[in-house]
Design a protein around this motif. Structure first.
Motif, PDB file in Angstrom:
ATOM      1  N   LEU A  25      -1.531  -7.637  -1.919  1.00  0.00           N
ATOM      2  CA  LEU A  25      -1.314  -7.113  -0.913  1.00  0.00           C
ATOM      3  C   LEU A  25      -0.781  -7.011   0.020  1.00  0.00           C
ATOM      4  O   LEU A  25      -0.276  -5.385   0.335  1.00  0.00           O
ATOM      5  N   VAL A  26      -0.779  -7.475   0.929  1.00  0.00           N
ATOM      6  CA  VAL A  26       0.322  -7.255   2.378  1.00  0.00           C
ATOM      7  C   VAL A  26       1.268  -7.153   1.678  1.00  0.00           C
ATOM      8  O   VAL A  26       2.494  -6.049   2.766  1.00  0.00           O
ATOM      9  N   GLN A  27       1.917  -8.117   1.118  1.00  0.00           N
ATOM     10  CA  GLN A  27       3.440  -7.608   0.715  1.00  0.00           C
ATOM     11  C   GLN A  27       3.709  -5.699  -0.441  1.00  0.00           C
ATOM     12  O   GLN A  27       4.659  -5.282   0.345  1.00  0.00           O
ATOM     13  N   ALA A  28       2.190  -5.286  -0.703  1.00  0.00           N
ATOM     14  CA  ALA A  28       2.396  -4.546  -1.571  1.00  0.00           C
ATOM     15  C   ALA A  28       1.802  -3.378  -0.735  1.00  0.00           C
ATOM     16  O   ALA A  28       3.260  -2.395  -0.724  1.00  0.00           O
ATOM     17  N   ASP A  29       1.340  -3.460   0.437  1.00  0.00           N
ATOM     18  CA  ASP A  29       1.513  -2.759   1.284  1.00  0.00           C
ATOM     19  C   ASP A  29       2.774  -2.172   2.239  1.00  0.00           C
ATOM     20  O   ASP A  29       2.746  -1.173   3.096  1.00  0.00           O
ATOM     21  N   ALA A  30       3.244  -3.209   2.680  1.00  0.00           N
ATOM     22  CA  ALA A  30       4.657  -3.554   3.522  1.00  0.00           C
ATOM     23  C   ALA A  30       5.014  -2.859   2.917  1.00  0.00           C
ATOM     24  O   ALA A  30       6.089  -1.690   3.244  1.00  0.00           O
ATOM     25  N   VAL A  31       5.664  -2.550   1.446  1.00  0.00           N
ATOM     26  CA  VAL A  31       6.663  -1.762   0.948  1.00  0.00           C
ATOM     27  C   VAL A  31       5.916  -0.202   1.045  1.00  0.00           C
ATOM     28  O   VAL A  31       6.695   0.556   0.526  1.00  0.00           O
ATOM     29  N   ALA A  32       4.836  -0.323   0.500  1.00  0.00           N
ATOM     30  CA  ALA A  32       4.562   1.122   0.445  1.00  0.00           C
ATOM     31  C   ALA A  32       3.933   1.918   1.559  1.00  0.00           C
ATOM     32  O   ALA A  32       5.035   3.224   1.553  1.00  0.00           O
TER      33      ALA A  32
END
Length: 500
Positions: A25-32
């Motif tokens: 979740l936080v990896q995807a959020d960082a990219v987003a």
């Protein structure tokens, strides 16, 4: 404005979400968040995978109806995303009969009309943990090597999907990076897997699996969970219903764990090719979080509860540790001791100390006020280094989030070193003092450095970045505008030191 679409895998609702999904979740959020910084219009999808044998059995063991069971777990997944300050724009549940079921059935019909769905009797080993048939050659001492359990021998008549019709096209797309696999080591593994690809069972008898989406025009069969679950990436865009969101397709990034690469990079592309839809642009594959060198797994019982972790630490601290300490594409070991060490060394002594020192100096030496002008930093080499984001941008492009956040901490070290070298606390700020101008310049340039650092922190520690902008009374931006007014409020320590 460019469109950007990123998805996580949808978490399986047989048990509460574990720390591995929190990492995703936080990896995807960082990219987003990074893509929003670039000015893109971002769609960010996460959700829950709610069908299958394992979920039905878990609900039975819990003594509650299956729908009630998945509602409870889906609520926990949504709460975790909220507590981690994840900026997803959608949350798809595969038990959603309004948004998801029509898409899954439309995709099935498209594959059937292409002649890629056929029925046959089958006997094979079924791993409930994988929700997939496995080859006997993949077993170790008769057990699934991942779940340490003995697969069930299944004899039944199912619908099959002709994956083998598309393996050649998929190979070419992966080799040419038309379907980009990150990291490159996963690309090599996938190309080897394609050599052994077989047609896959896409249904189970409804008597064996009543919990799921019915196969169109065959009430005696239920869609196999992967045929159903993978469709969430387009059902969330309106496929099979209003279709308006399909302007965001193909996805720019599917972010997944390494244990489900085969499904996402072979089955899913084959399904899309069969239905005449475009393939995703890239698949980012993260590693596992390990404990004592062993993969975290619900079935192994060595799961760290992310909710308990968030009870102990603020969300930004948890986000920072996962994105800095755990390498984006490799397995990494989780340790509370290392988390505390990172907190005190990087956050309290590094970032927190920089913010506290500069805010206090501006407040005491300049009465909390100042004006940034572009000419102040023109002769400052340190500011030029801090403004150079080449390595940061390259790290994001290669899904090396741990390297991107390391770039930010290098800038924090530069800003602290600049302050120590210039020693503005020794300057006289009296109106008639000769060194007032130099001291003023040092402090205002330090604020400009901090503002840029806060800008770069936004994908990783969004709440902290906003606090920093507020402390110095500046608007979020990659750089301060010429003539920007600075108005400092001395904060309580952002990261008070903790006992380990």
């Amino acid at each position: 404005m460019a469109r950007f679409y990123i998805t996580t895998a949808i978490v399986y609702t047989n048990a509460p979400p574990h720390i591995g999904f929190a990492l995703e979740l936080v990896q995807a959020d960082a990219v987003a968040r990074y893509r929003r910084m670039l000015g893109d219009e971002v769609r960010f999808l996460t959700g829950t995978d709610e069908h299958g044998t394992k979920i039905m059995r878990s609900a039975l063991e819990a003594g509650v109806p299956t729908q009630e069971f998945v509602n409870r777990i889906a609520g926990q997944v949504g709460d975790l995303a909220t507590r981690l300050n994840v900026s997803n724009t959608d949350f798809m549940r595969t038990s959603d009969r309004v948004r998801h079921w029509p898409a899954a059935q439309k995709l099935w019909r498209a594959m059937a009309e292409k002649g890629d769905i056929y029925k046959k009797s089958y006997e094979g080993f079924y791993c409930v943990g994988h929700e997939a048939f496995v080859k006997q050659s993949e077993l170790i001492d008769g057990l699934c090597p991942l779940h340490k359990s003995k697969p069930e021998l299944v004899r039944e008549e199912n619908w099959f999907f002709k994956v083998t019709n598309y393996t050649g096209k998929i190979r070419k797309m992966i080799e040419s990076d038309r379907l980009r696999i990150v990291p490159a080591t996963r690309k090599s593994e996938l190309l080897n897997l394609l050599d052994d690809a077989e047609d896959v069972s896409f249904s189970r008898p409804s008597g064996q699996l009543p919990w799921g989406i019915p196969v169109p025009d065959d009430a005696d069969q239920t869609m196999y969970v992967w045929a159903d679950a993978l469709t969430n990436y387009i059902s969330a865009l309106g496929y099979g219903t209003d279709e308006a969101g399909m302007a965001f397709w193909p996805a720019d990034v599917h972010l997944i764990g390494k244990d489900i690469v085969r499904f996402h990079a072979i089955f899913w592309p084959a399904m899309l090719l069969s239905a005449g839809l475009e393939l995703p642009k890239s698949i980012y594959v993260h590693g596992f979080i390990t404990v004592n060198g062993e993969k975290m797994s619900k079935s192994l019982g060595n799961v760290i509860n992310p909710s308990e972790l968030l009870d102990r630490y603020p969300a930004d601290v948890v986000r920072y540790f996962m994105l800095r300490e755990l390498r984006s594409t490799d397995d990494s070991d989780f340790s509370l001791k290392n988390l505390d060490n990172r907190y005190n060394t990087d956050l309290a002594n590094g970032l927190g100390n920089l913010i506290q020192r500069v805010a206090t100096l501006v407040a005491t030496k300049l009465s909390g006020k100042g004006v940034y002008t572009a000419d102040l930093e023109a002769t400052e080499p340190a500011m030029k280094q801090i403004a150079d984001d080449t390595d940061y941008q390259n790290a994001f492009a290669q899904f090396r989030l741990h390297d991107a956040i390391s770039c930010v901490w290098e800038k924090i070290a530069l800003a602290n070193a600049y302050l120590n070298e210039r020693e503005p606390w020794k300057s006289s700020f009296a109106e008639a003092s000769e060194d007032r101008q130099e001291g003023y310049k040092t402090l205002i340039v330090s604020v400009a450095m901090i503002a840029h650092i806060a800008w770069l922190l936004q994908p990783f520690m969004p709440a902290t970045a906003q606090k920093i902008f507020s402390i110095f009374g500046v608007s979020p931006g990659a750089s301060l505008a010429d003539g920007q007014q600075i108005s400092v409020t001395v904060p309580e320590p952002l990261f008070p030191r903790r006992e380990t």
